[in-house]
Design a protein around this motif. Sequence first.
Motif, PDB file in Angstrom:
ATOM      1  N   ASN A  41       0.856  -1.187   0.000  1.00 48.05           N
ATOM      2  CA  ASN A  41       0.000   0.000   0.000  1.00 48.05           C
ATOM      3  C   ASN A  41       0.888   1.230   0.000  1.00 48.05           C
ATOM      4  OD1 ASN A  41      -2.273  -1.589   0.145  1.00 48.05           O
ATOM      5  ND2 ASN A  41      -2.508  -1.379   2.346  1.00 48.05           N
ATOM      6  N   PRO A  42       0.730   2.100  -0.988  1.00 52.27           N
ATOM      7  CA  PRO A  42       1.605   3.259  -1.094  1.00 52.27           C
ATOM      8  C   PRO A  42       1.267   4.342  -0.076  1.00 52.27           C
ATOM      9  CG  PRO A  42      -0.113   3.423  -2.727  1.00 52.27           C
ATOM     10  CD  PRO A  42      -0.283   2.088  -2.047  1.00 52.27           C
ATOM     11  N   SER A  43       2.241   5.173   0.206  1.00 49.47           N
ATOM     12  CA  SER A  43       1.967   6.368   1.000  1.00 49.47           C
ATOM     13  C   SER A  43       1.104   7.290   0.144  1.00 49.47           C
ATOM     14  CB  SER A  43       3.278   7.077   1.355  1.00 49.47           C
ATOM     15  OG  SER A  43       3.888   7.593   0.166  1.00 49.47           O
ATOM     16  N   LEU A  44       0.482   8.252   0.773  1.00 50.85           N
ATOM     17  CA  LEU A  44      -0.337   9.205   0.035  1.00 50.85           C
ATOM     18  C   LEU A  44       0.516   9.962  -0.983  1.00 50.85           C
ATOM     19  CD1 LEU A  44      -2.992  10.589  -0.506  1.00 50.85           C
ATOM     20  CD2 LEU A  44      -2.524  12.116   1.422  1.00 50.85           C
ATOM     21  N   ARG A  45       1.695  10.357  -0.583  1.00 51.45           N
ATOM     22  CA  ARG A  45       2.585  11.084  -1.503  1.00 51.45           C
ATOM     23  C   ARG A  45       2.934  10.248  -2.722  1.00 51.45           C
ATOM     24  NH1 ARG A  45       7.028  15.308  -0.896  1.00 51.45           N
ATOM     25  NH2 ARG A  45       8.018  15.123  -2.917  1.00 51.45           N
ATOM     26  N   LEU A  46       3.286   8.969  -2.507  1.00 42.67           N
ATOM     27  CA  LEU A  46       3.635   8.097  -3.630  1.00 42.67           C
ATOM     28  C   LEU A  46       2.421   7.897  -4.537  1.00 42.67           C
ATOM     29  CD1 LEU A  46       5.537   6.343  -5.224  1.00 42.67           C
ATOM     30  CD2 LEU A  46       5.093   4.474  -3.588  1.00 42.67           C
ATOM     31  N   ALA A  47       1.258   7.684  -3.950  1.00 42.77           N
ATOM     32  CA  ALA A  47       0.035   7.512  -4.739  1.00 42.77           C
ATOM     33  C   ALA A  47      -0.219   8.746  -5.598  1.00 42.77           C
ATOM     34  CB  ALA A  47      -1.153   7.232  -3.826  1.00 42.77           C
ATOM     35  N   MET A  48      -0.050   9.925  -5.015  1.00 39.66           N
ATOM     36  CA  MET A  48      -0.263  11.170  -5.754  1.00 39.66           C
ATOM     37  C   MET A  48       0.782  11.346  -6.854  1.00 39.66           C
ATOM     38  SD  MET A  48      -1.402  13.673  -2.638  1.00 39.66           S
ATOM     39  CE  MET A  48      -1.866  15.065  -3.654  1.00 39.66           C
ATOM     40  N   ASP A  49       2.036  11.004  -6.576  1.00 39.51           N
ATOM     41  CA  ASP A  49       3.089  11.112  -7.579  1.00 39.51           C
ATOM     42  C   ASP A  49       2.827  10.177  -8.762  1.00 39.51           C
ATOM     43  OD1 ASP A  49       4.422  13.033  -6.101  1.00 39.51           O
ATOM     44  OD2 ASP A  49       5.946  11.647  -5.332  1.00 39.51           O
ATOM     45  N   ILE A  50       2.410   8.954  -8.464  1.00 39.52           N
ATOM     46  CA  ILE A  50       2.109   7.992  -9.523  1.00 39.52           C
ATOM     47  C   ILE A  50       0.942   8.493 -10.375  1.00 39.52           C
ATOM     48  CG2 ILE A  50       1.189   5.680  -9.998  1.00 39.52           C
ATOM     49  CD1 ILE A  50       2.915   4.727  -7.575  1.00 39.52           C
ATOM     50  N   ALA A  51      -0.109   8.955  -9.733  1.00 33.90           N
ATOM     51  CA  ALA A  51      -1.268   9.467 -10.469  1.00 33.90           C
ATOM     52  C   ALA A  51      -0.874  10.652 -11.348  1.00 33.90           C
ATOM     53  CB  ALA A  51      -2.373   9.857  -9.495  1.00 33.90           C
ATOM     54  N   ARG A  52      -0.048  11.536 -10.825  1.00 33.98           N
ATOM     55  CA  ARG A  52       0.397  12.706 -11.594  1.00 33.98           C
ATOM     56  C   ARG A  52       1.170  12.276 -12.831  1.00 33.98           C
ATOM     57  NH1 ARG A  52       5.149  14.493 -11.567  1.00 33.98           N
ATOM     58  NH2 ARG A  52       5.666  13.694  -9.516  1.00 33.98           N
ATOM     59  N   VAL A  53       2.122  11.358 -12.664  1.00 35.59           N
ATOM     60  CA  VAL A  53       2.930  10.883 -13.786  1.00 35.59           C
ATOM     61  C   VAL A  53       2.052  10.193 -14.824  1.00 35.59           C
ATOM     62  CG1 VAL A  53       4.679   9.172 -14.448  1.00 35.59           C
ATOM     63  CG2 VAL A  53       5.104  10.699 -12.519  1.00 35.59           C
ATOM     64  N   LEU A  54       1.044   9.453 -14.366  1.00 32.62           N
ATOM     65  CA  LEU A  54       0.180   8.727 -15.288  1.00 32.62           C
ATOM     66  C   LEU A  54      -0.976   9.574 -15.814  1.00 32.62           C
ATOM     67  CD1 LEU A  54       0.137   5.238 -13.514  1.00 32.62           C
ATOM     68  CD2 LEU A  54       1.488   5.963 -15.496  1.00 32.62           C
ATOM     69  N   GLY A  55      -1.055  10.823 -15.363  1.00 34.13           N
ATOM     70  CA  GLY A  55      -2.031  11.758 -15.902  1.00 34.13           C
ATOM     71  C   GLY A  55      -3.466  11.503 -15.500  1.00 34.13           C
ATOM     72  N   THR A  56      -3.661  11.025 -14.279  1.00 33.36           N
ATOM     73  CA  THR A  56      -5.016  10.746 -13.804  1.00 33.36           C
ATOM     74  C   THR A  56      -5.102  11.016 -12.314  1.00 33.36           C
ATOM     75  OG1 THR A  56      -6.812   9.126 -13.930  1.00 33.36           O
ATOM     76  CG2 THR A  56      -4.621   8.279 -13.374  1.00 33.36           C
ATOM     77  N   SER A  57      -6.220  10.662 -11.712  1.00 34.55           N
ATOM     78  CA  SER A  57      -6.410  10.902 -10.279  1.00 34.55           C
ATOM     79  C   SER A  57      -6.013   9.681  -9.454  1.00 34.55           C
ATOM     80  CB  SER A  57      -7.881  11.234  -9.991  1.00 34.55           C
ATOM     81  OG  SER A  57      -8.684  10.092 -10.225  1.00 34.55           O
ATOM     82  N   VAL A  58      -5.749   9.925  -8.189  1.00 30.92           N
ATOM     83  CA  VAL A  58      -5.441   8.838  -7.255  1.00 30.92           C
ATOM     84  C   VAL A  58      -6.608   7.850  -7.216  1.00 30.92           C
ATOM     85  CG1 VAL A  58      -5.047   8.273  -4.818  1.00 30.92           C
ATOM     86  CG2 VAL A  58      -3.875  10.222  -5.845  1.00 30.92           C
ATOM     87  N   GLU A  59      -7.825   8.385  -7.201  1.00 27.26           N
ATOM     88  CA  GLU A  59      -9.017   7.536  -7.116  1.00 27.26           C
ATOM     89  C   GLU A  59      -9.171   6.638  -8.336  1.00 27.26           C
ATOM     90  OE1 GLU A  59      -9.006  10.835  -6.724  1.00 27.26           O
ATOM     91  OE2 GLU A  59      -9.640  11.168  -4.673  1.00 27.26           O
ATOM     92  N   GLU A  60      -8.683   7.084  -9.484  1.00 26.36           N
ATOM     93  CA  GLU A  60      -8.773   6.277 -10.700  1.00 26.36           C
ATOM     94  C   GLU A  60      -7.750   5.144 -10.679  1.00 26.36           C
ATOM     95  OE1 GLU A  60     -10.128   4.779 -14.174  1.00 26.36           O
ATOM     96  OE2 GLU A  60     -11.087   6.363 -13.012  1.00 26.36           O
ATOM     97  N   ILE A  61      -6.597   5.386 -10.092  1.00 23.93           N
ATOM     98  CA  ILE A  61      -5.517   4.398 -10.058  1.00 23.93           C
ATOM     99  C   ILE A  61      -5.669   3.406  -8.911  1.00 23.93           C
ATOM    100  CG2 ILE A  61      -3.015   4.101  -9.735  1.00 23.93           C
ATOM    101  CD1 ILE A  61      -3.512   5.258 -12.379  1.00 23.93           C
TER     102      ILE A  61
END
Length: 67
Positions: A41-61
């Motif tokens: 389970n990722p940290s909130l920061r990692l989840a947000m960074d991944i979503a940003r790089v992939l061009g979508t929202s945390v909730e979508e990923i």
Amino acid sequence: MKLVTKIKEYRAKQDITQEQLAAMVGVRRETIVHLEGGRYNPSLRLAMDIARVLGTSVEEIFTFVED
């Protein structure tokens, strides 16, 4: 509850390897492997960074489902 991710799906759409994604968000490739496999389970920061790089929202990923 179990964490389900769509990282692999979004990576494929953008033709990004696990290693490339890992470098973009500052983690090791193994971390991406574990995230995609639902073993980490990722940290909130990692989840947000991944979503940003992939061009979508945390909730979508990342979503939680009942076991």
